[in-house]
Write a protein that holds these residues in place. Structure first.
Motif, mmCIF file in Angstrom:
data_model
loop_
_atom_site.group_PDB
_atom_site.id
_atom_site.type_symbol
_atom_site.label_atom_id
_atom_site.label_comp_id
_atom_site.label_asym_id
_atom_site.label_seq_id
_atom_site.Cartn_x
_atom_site.Cartn_y
_atom_site.Cartn_z
ATOM 1 N N LEU A 180 51.950 17.611 -3.506
ATOM 2 C CA LEU A 180 52.428 16.549 -3.912
ATOM 3 C C LEU A 180 53.849 15.220 -3.084
ATOM 4 O O LEU A 180 53.502 14.124 -3.539
ATOM 5 N N HIS A 181 53.677 15.906 -2.330
ATOM 6 C CA HIS A 181 54.132 15.457 -1.646
ATOM 7 C C HIS A 181 53.882 14.330 -0.668
ATOM 8 O O HIS A 181 54.445 13.351 -0.203
ATOM 9 N N GLU A 182 52.851 14.976 -0.060
ATOM 10 C CA GLU A 182 52.059 13.946 0.468
ATOM 11 C C GLU A 182 51.002 13.029 -0.058
ATOM 12 O O GLU A 182 50.823 12.072 0.368
ATOM 13 N N THR A 183 50.601 13.675 -1.173
ATOM 14 C CA THR A 183 50.353 12.165 -2.264
ATOM 15 C C THR A 183 51.169 11.066 -1.988
ATOM 16 O O THR A 183 50.674 10.180 -2.316
ATOM 17 N N VAL A 184 52.059 11.602 -2.815
ATOM 18 C CA VAL A 184 52.975 10.522 -2.754
ATOM 19 C C VAL A 184 53.257 10.015 -1.698
ATOM 20 O O VAL A 184 53.438 8.381 -1.551
ATOM 21 N N GLU A 185 53.443 10.301 -0.709
ATOM 22 C CA GLU A 185 53.850 10.100 0.697
ATOM 23 C C GLU A 185 53.198 8.713 1.021
ATOM 24 O O GLU A 185 52.490 7.676 1.759
ATOM 25 N N ARG A 186 51.247 9.396 0.417
ATOM 26 C CA ARG A 186 50.030 8.855 1.115
ATOM 27 C C ARG A 186 50.547 7.172 0.605
ATOM 28 O O ARG A 186 49.905 6.261 0.703
ATOM 29 N N ILE A 187 50.838 7.190 -1.534
ATOM 30 C CA ILE A 187 51.054 5.872 -1.583
ATOM 31 C C ILE A 187 52.134 4.785 -1.343
ATOM 32 O O ILE A 187 52.306 4.066 -0.959
ATOM 33 N N ARG A 188 53.304 5.477 -1.004
ATOM 34 C CA ARG A 188 54.511 4.641 -0.620
ATOM 35 C C ARG A 188 54.207 4.402 0.663
ATOM 36 O O ARG A 188 54.637 2.660 1.003
ATOM 37 N N ARG A 189 53.365 4.647 1.972
ATOM 38 C CA ARG A 189 52.774 4.006 3.281
ATOM 39 C C ARG A 189 52.508 3.030 2.688
ATOM 40 O O ARG A 189 52.766 1.976 4.051
ATOM 41 N N ALA A 190 51.390 3.219 1.872
ATOM 42 C CA ALA A 190 50.178 1.576 1.974
ATOM 43 C C ALA A 190 51.750 0.480 0.791
ATOM 44 O O ALA A 190 50.838 -0.002 0.586
ATOM 45 N N GLY A 191 52.889 0.689 0.526
ATOM 46 C CA GLY A 191 53.455 -0.189 0.203
ATOM 47 C C GLY A 191 53.255 0.146 -1.733
ATOM 48 O O GLY A 191 53.781 -0.796 -2.625
ATOM 49 N N GLY A 192 52.734 1.349 -2.050
ATOM 50 C CA GLY A 192 52.743 1.517 -3.672
ATOM 51 C C GLY A 192 53.930 2.358 -4.587
ATOM 52 O O GLY A 192 55.015 2.770 -3.457
ATOM 53 N N GLU A 193 53.847 2.343 -6.025
ATOM 54 C CA GLU A 193 55.018 3.243 -6.326
ATOM 55 C C GLU A 193 54.189 4.278 -6.638
ATOM 56 O O GLU A 193 53.605 4.517 -7.513
ATOM 57 N N ALA A 194 55.579 5.653 -6.897
ATOM 58 C CA ALA A 194 54.569 6.666 -6.900
ATOM 59 C C ALA A 194 55.979 7.534 -7.146
ATOM 60 O O ALA A 194 56.064 7.900 -5.876
ATOM 61 N N THR A 195 55.477 8.989 -7.931
ATOM 62 C CA THR A 195 56.917 9.851 -7.881
ATOM 63 C C THR A 195 55.864 10.732 -8.309
ATOM 64 O O THR A 195 55.067 10.885 -8.483
ATOM 65 N N PHE A 196 56.790 12.313 -7.877
ATOM 66 C CA PHE A 196 55.902 13.628 -7.946
ATOM 67 C C PHE A 196 56.407 14.397 -9.109
ATOM 68 O O PHE A 196 57.943 14.427 -9.184
ATOM 69 N N ILE A 197 56.059 15.064 -10.146
ATOM 70 C CA ILE A 197 56.388 16.229 -11.227
ATOM 71 C C ILE A 197 56.010 17.505 -10.613
ATOM 72 O O ILE A 197 54.878 17.510 -11.399
ATOM 73 N N LYS A 198 56.743 18.585 -11.016
ATOM 74 C CA LYS A 198 55.534 19.779 -10.138
ATOM 75 C C LYS A 198 55.782 20.549 -11.546
ATOM 76 O O LYS A 198 56.930 20.437 -12.085
ATOM 77 N N ALA A 199 55.026 20.547 -11.761
ATOM 78 C CA ALA A 199 54.665 21.787 -13.559
ATOM 79 C C ALA A 199 53.457 22.329 -13.619
ATOM 80 O O ALA A 199 52.168 22.077 -12.682
ATOM 81 N N ASP A 200 53.337 23.488 -14.139
ATOM 82 C CA ASP A 200 52.575 24.411 -14.454
ATOM 83 C C ASP A 200 51.707 24.328 -16.068
ATOM 84 O O ASP A 200 52.556 25.151 -16.796
ATOM 85 N N LEU A 201 50.903 24.165 -15.953
ATOM 86 C CA LEU A 201 49.968 22.933 -17.166
ATOM 87 C C LEU A 201 49.492 23.994 -18.083
ATOM 88 O O LEU A 201 49.218 24.127 -19.286
ATOM 89 N N ALA A 202 49.811 25.259 -17.495
ATOM 90 C CA ALA A 202 49.171 26.739 -18.705
ATOM 91 C C ALA A 202 50.791 26.887 -19.144
ATOM 92 O O ALA A 202 50.463 27.713 -20.652
ATOM 93 N N GLN A 203 51.605 26.435 -19.333
ATOM 94 C CA GLN A 203 52.284 26.265 -19.947
ATOM 95 C C GLN A 203 53.182 25.400 -21.031
ATOM 96 O O GLN A 203 53.367 24.747 -20.197
ATOM 97 N N SER A 204 53.358 25.778 -21.834
ATOM 98 C CA SER A 204 53.443 24.198 -23.370
ATOM 99 C C SER A 204 54.955 23.152 -22.667
ATOM 100 O O SER A 204 55.200 22.798 -22.817
#
Length: 272
Positions: free
Chosen positions: A59-83
């Motif tokens: 996720l860190h790399e995904t967000v950095e990819r967007i931010r380097r290009a001038g976009g706005e992004a953040t990440f939230i780590k989550a396990d979607l198997a858990q309600s």
């Protein structure tokens, strides 16, 4: 393909997007494509930093990819198997940027095991992540979408959701995976019919065979399938088009990426 760039005044300006399974592969590409059109993107997955998964991509790399290009992004780590994790994800995503306008249900966990040998624990885990998680996340974002009179939900499926056709041969143990995707598609069309009058679109994009880390782990690309590999840009573009279309007319669709783009006379954009 058109030139890769962030357009802060693009078609998604002012909209908030939540993309699950966004640490790598299709989810990462979708996050980048939505950001290119001005969306504020919340990327989510279980892998936030390097070393947390045997697969490449974080996720860190995904967000950095967007931010380097001038976009706005953040990440939230989550396990979607858990309600509780799904509830926290939507709460924190909303706190970060505001109510979710666009929900992309892409996260998946997949085991290819014949039915006779399929463990109950893994069956339930696949159903939880690939079927109930999209259902629950949709429940969580729908009230705010209704309140604003707009919203877009795109679920990522697979041709595995189609019924096998004769002549039958030795399968790869994909029956449960196909069950999950078939259920996801029926959920999509059903929900589309329920929320149509509220101005909310619900659609499916079904990718072809895409060269991603997950596909590589399962050995799905080989000499027999290599000529069917589809550029990841096609899936990202198809998702963007469905996440920005008119909810009155572009909803309840199960679209295969490449023919869908051809029907729109659209070529996929190069990704940042």
């Amino acid at each position: 393909m058109s030139e890769a760039r962030i357009n802060p005044d693009g078609a998604l300006k002012g909209r908030n997007a939540l993309v699950t399974g966004a640490s790598r592969g299709i989810g990462e590409a979708i996050a980048a494509r939505l950001a290119m059109e001005g969306a504020r993107v919340v990327a989510s997955a279980r892998t936030a930093e390097e070393g947390e998964s045997r697969l490449s991509g974080t996720l860190h790399e995904t967000v950095e990819r967007i931010r380097r290009a001038g976009g706005e992004a953040t990440f939230i780590k989550a396990d979607l198997a858990q309600s509780v994790e799904r509830e926290r994800l939507v709460e924190e995503a909303t706190a970060a940027y505001g109510p979710i306008d666009i929900l992309i249900n892409n996260a998946a966990i997949t085991y290819f095991i014949p039915v006779e040998e399929f463990p109950e624990k893994r069956f339930k885990l696949m159903m939880e992540v690939q079927v109930y998680a999209p259902f629950h996340l949709s429940q969580l974002v729908l009230p705010a979408m209704r309140e604003r009179g707009r919203g877009w939900i795109v679920n990522i499926s697979s041709p595995a959701g189609l019924h096998p056709q004769p002549p039958y041969g030795r399968g790869r143990g994909g029956t449960v995976y196909g069950m999950c995707k078939a259920a996801l598609e029926r959920f999509t069309t059903g929900l589309a019919s329920e929320v149509h009058e509220a101005g909310i679109a619900v659609n499916v994009v079904s990718p072809g065979l895409v060269d991603t880390p997950g596909v590589a782990v399962h050995g799905l690309i080989n000499e027999q399938t290599r000529d069917r590999v589809q550029p990841i840009e096609y899936i990202a573009e198809a998702v963007y088009r469905l996440a920005s279309g008119d909810p009155k007319t572009m909803t309840g669709r199960i679209e295969y990426a490449e023919p869908f783009l051809k029907s729109l006379a659209v070529k996929p954009a190069e990704l940042v």
